[in-house]
Design a protein around this motif. Sequence first.
Motif, PDB file in Angstrom:
ATOM      1  N   THR A  61       0.853  -1.190   0.000  1.00 41.82           N
ATOM      2  CA  THR A  61       0.000   0.000   0.000  1.00 41.82           C
ATOM      3  C   THR A  61       0.882   1.231   0.000  1.00 41.82           C
ATOM      4  O   THR A  61       1.798   1.350   0.823  1.00 41.82           O
ATOM      5  CB  THR A  61      -0.912   0.032   1.241  1.00 41.82           C
ATOM      6  OG1 THR A  61      -1.703  -1.152   1.265  1.00 41.82           O
ATOM      7  CG2 THR A  61      -1.806   1.254   1.228  1.00 41.82           C
ATOM      8  N   VAL A  62       0.626   2.148  -0.930  1.00 43.12           N
ATOM      9  CA  VAL A  62       1.386   3.399  -1.017  1.00 43.12           C
ATOM     10  C   VAL A  62       0.424   4.554  -0.761  1.00 43.12           C
ATOM     11  O   VAL A  62      -0.549   4.736  -1.494  1.00 43.12           O
ATOM     12  CB  VAL A  62       2.070   3.555  -2.395  1.00 43.12           C
ATOM     13  CG1 VAL A  62       2.853   4.868  -2.448  1.00 43.12           C
ATOM     14  CG2 VAL A  62       2.991   2.369  -2.667  1.00 43.12           C
ATOM     15  N   ASP A  63       0.691   5.312   0.263  1.00 39.70           N
ATOM     16  CA  ASP A  63      -0.167   6.427   0.669  1.00 39.70           C
ATOM     17  C   ASP A  63       0.659   7.709   0.625  1.00 39.70           C
ATOM     18  O   ASP A  63       1.423   8.005   1.548  1.00 39.70           O
ATOM     19  CB  ASP A  63      -0.712   6.178   2.076  1.00 39.70           C
ATOM     20  CG  ASP A  63      -1.634   7.304   2.554  1.00 39.70           C
ATOM     21  OD1 ASP A  63      -2.080   8.093   1.696  1.00 39.70           O
ATOM     22  OD2 ASP A  63      -1.872   7.392   3.773  1.00 39.70           O
ATOM     23  N   LEU A  64       0.513   8.475  -0.461  1.00 38.05           N
ATOM     24  CA  LEU A  64       1.293   9.692  -0.644  1.00 38.05           C
ATOM     25  C   LEU A  64       0.477  10.910  -0.248  1.00 38.05           C
ATOM     26  O   LEU A  64      -0.758  10.912  -0.325  1.00 38.05           O
ATOM     27  CB  LEU A  64       1.760   9.822  -2.100  1.00 38.05           C
ATOM     28  CG  LEU A  64       2.593   8.656  -2.630  1.00 38.05           C
ATOM     29  CD1 LEU A  64       2.995   8.912  -4.072  1.00 38.05           C
ATOM     30  CD2 LEU A  64       3.840   8.453  -1.771  1.00 38.05           C
ATOM     31  N   ALA A  65       1.165  11.955   0.168  1.00 44.18           N
ATOM     32  CA  ALA A  65       0.495  13.186   0.580  1.00 44.18           C
ATOM     33  C   ALA A  65      -0.265  13.793  -0.598  1.00 44.18           C
ATOM     34  O   ALA A  65       0.113  13.618  -1.768  1.00 44.18           O
ATOM     35  CB  ALA A  65       1.529  14.180   1.103  1.00 44.18           C
ATOM     36  N   GLY A  66      -1.348  14.508  -0.290  1.00 42.86           N
ATOM     37  CA  GLY A  66      -2.153  15.109  -1.350  1.00 42.86           C
ATOM     38  C   GLY A  66      -1.375  16.129  -2.160  1.00 42.86           C
ATOM     39  O   GLY A  66      -1.423  16.150  -3.394  1.00 42.86           O
ATOM     40  N   ASP A  67      -0.628  17.002  -1.483  1.00 44.81           N
ATOM     41  CA  ASP A  67       0.169  18.010  -2.181  1.00 44.81           C
ATOM     42  C   ASP A  67       1.555  17.457  -2.475  1.00 44.81           C
ATOM     43  O   ASP A  67       2.120  16.708  -1.674  1.00 44.81           O
ATOM     44  CB  ASP A  67       0.289  19.272  -1.325  1.00 44.81           C
ATOM     45  CG  ASP A  67      -1.059  19.928  -1.089  1.00 44.81           C
ATOM     46  OD1 ASP A  67      -1.909  19.861  -2.010  1.00 44.81           O
ATOM     47  OD2 ASP A  67      -1.265  20.482   0.013  1.00 44.81           O
ATOM     48  N   PRO A  68       2.152  17.845  -3.618  1.00 45.45           N
ATOM     49  CA  PRO A  68       3.497  17.366  -3.951  1.00 45.45           C
ATOM     50  C   PRO A  68       4.504  17.799  -2.887  1.00 45.45           C
ATOM     51  O   PRO A  68       4.455  18.925  -2.388  1.00 45.45           O
ATOM     52  CB  PRO A  68       3.800  18.038  -5.297  1.00 45.45           C
ATOM     53  CG  PRO A  68       2.470  18.420  -5.852  1.00 45.45           C
ATOM     54  CD  PRO A  68       1.591  18.720  -4.671  1.00 45.45           C
ATOM     55  N   LEU A  69       5.398  16.888  -2.525  1.00 40.90           N
ATOM     56  CA  LEU A  69       6.464  17.180  -1.568  1.00 40.90           C
ATOM     57  C   LEU A  69       7.778  17.292  -2.328  1.00 40.90           C
ATOM     58  O   LEU A  69       8.184  16.347  -3.013  1.00 40.90           O
ATOM     59  CB  LEU A  69       6.562  16.076  -0.512  1.00 40.90           C
ATOM     60  CG  LEU A  69       5.334  15.876   0.379  1.00 40.90           C
ATOM     61  CD1 LEU A  69       5.546  14.689   1.309  1.00 40.90           C
ATOM     62  CD2 LEU A  69       5.048  17.130   1.183  1.00 40.90           C
ATOM     63  N   VAL A  70       8.416  18.437  -2.230  1.00 38.47           N
ATOM     64  CA  VAL A  70       9.676  18.671  -2.928  1.00 38.47           C
ATOM     65  C   VAL A  70      10.786  18.815  -1.894  1.00 38.47           C
ATOM     66  O   VAL A  70      10.703  19.662  -0.994  1.00 38.47           O
ATOM     67  CB  VAL A  70       9.610  19.934  -3.810  1.00 38.47           C
ATOM     68  CG1 VAL A  70      10.950  20.171  -4.507  1.00 38.47           C
ATOM     69  CG2 VAL A  70       8.499  19.793  -4.842  1.00 38.47           C
ATOM     70  N   VAL A  71      11.806  17.979  -1.995  1.00 34.72           N
ATOM     71  CA  VAL A  71      12.943  18.037  -1.079  1.00 34.72           C
ATOM     72  C   VAL A  71      14.195  18.381  -1.872  1.00 34.72           C
ATOM     73  O   VAL A  71      14.233  18.250  -3.103  1.00 34.72           O
ATOM     74  CB  VAL A  71      13.153  16.694  -0.342  1.00 34.72           C
ATOM     75  CG1 VAL A  71      11.937  16.343   0.485  1.00 34.72           C
ATOM     76  CG2 VAL A  71      13.472  15.569  -1.327  1.00 34.72           C
TER      77      VAL A  71
END
Length: 511
Positions: A251-261
């Motif tokens: 299961t992959v649960d990514l944040a709604g907004d893009p995360l840029v590091v």
Amino acid sequence: MSALPPDLEERILLRTATSRDAGMASAVLERAHFVSQVCDDMGSLVDELLRGAGAIMLAEEVLVGPALAVLTGALAAQPPWSDVPVLVLARQGADSRAIANAMDEFANVTVIERPMRVAALVSAVRTALRSRRRQYELRNLLEGLRDADQRKTEFLATLAHELRNPLAPLGTALSLLQRKKPGPEEAGKYYELMNRQVEHMVRLVNDLMEVSRITRGKIELHLGPVLLDAVIDDAVELSRPLFERAGHALTVDLAGDPLVVRGDAVRLTQVFSNLMNNAAKYTPAGGRVTVSARQEGRQAVVSVSDTGTGLAPEMLKSIFEMFVQVSGTARDAQGGLGIGLTLVKSLVELQGGSVEAASEGLGRGATFTVRLPLAKSAAATGRRTRMSQDGWAPSIEGTVLVVDDNRDAADTLAELLTSMGATALVAYGGEEALQLAREHDIDIAVLDIGMPGMDGCELARQLRAGPRGADLKLIALTGWGQQGYRDRIAAAGFDHHLIKPLNLSEFMAVL
């Protein structure tokens, strides 16, 4: 002897002539902020010594008869790193027989004459404790070296085991191909088996080289804004075969907004792929692995959780250390050297982040959490790091010179190039290669570096100096990947530097 609580390691054991002297000495030490323990006889002092002590303070009067022999035996039985300081409170006047015996029997002894100044006594005790603390530092160093040596021994045994594992089916498959001489359709399964085992060995060697580069500070990072979603997608694709073979639910649960590091996309993919691979390996078939990403303040937080074998509480910190193996779980993993988490920690910290492990105990799964600082600007875009495995051209035109003193390596590469349509020439040394270059119009030269006599760098310089040198494409194919070799190879005029064993898609992209 392991580290003891400070109140045991630094206490002063007292054995005086009278209880009144014991009370006075104890009061003086307490006012100077020392911890003391009054002992009623030499037997109890020796018992307390075994529990731990910073120094021993004795009256001259007690160093007689059997008591002296008991203390001498206890001090002689100390571990090699230990040399407990002994302070002897001597009577005023001429040297006594007891003092002479003490000087002969004890290696680390200080004699203080009575009546004594309080300042002199306090100074002597402080000096003794400083000496004792240095002994504790030596003890800790020796224990650390012993632990490291044990881990290294276990690691080498694991390395031998993991290298033998793929060698066994490789040897069997070769024997079957030689004995049965099967047709192309039947032989295909043996080729696939051999390819899988070679890939496994390549991963082991790559992990070893990565750890070596990191520990020597030779790793290079290409930092920039990275879209975390894309990195996690790439890591999932790399790890997917392990999940499918084990029948795990992912299961992959990514944040709604893009995360840029701000990081190195390739290295971050390596980090999360390693964590997912670990989760897959140490989770029994049919388990569940969850990958989640979220934002917490100015950090991106990625967690990889599994329902696998879990970790004992004492392993949560040391699991990231070099050569540490989790007792009882190595047999559950499908191969590996146990250095993947060392790589993860090093790569994450080099990019300004942190990683931690959590588990409710053995058999209750584990969660690895990576924290990375978010990029200042969220307008950056991610870039897929995954290379297509079938994106290379089906044929090669032109003449390719292969030079390697390992005849098997040179002949098989030439045969591969010929199967793709190239005209392949083979040389096993520098002089032979120069002769072929004079006789043929060569378009590409693939050169080994570590050859006897004329090495690959010298050969490259001479080929570049030839009549068609400016148009010749030079490719270094070598087992040496350290920065010093890279600099030397670039200075010799090579266009590309590839690492053995040959990565076909990378090689075809270069061609």
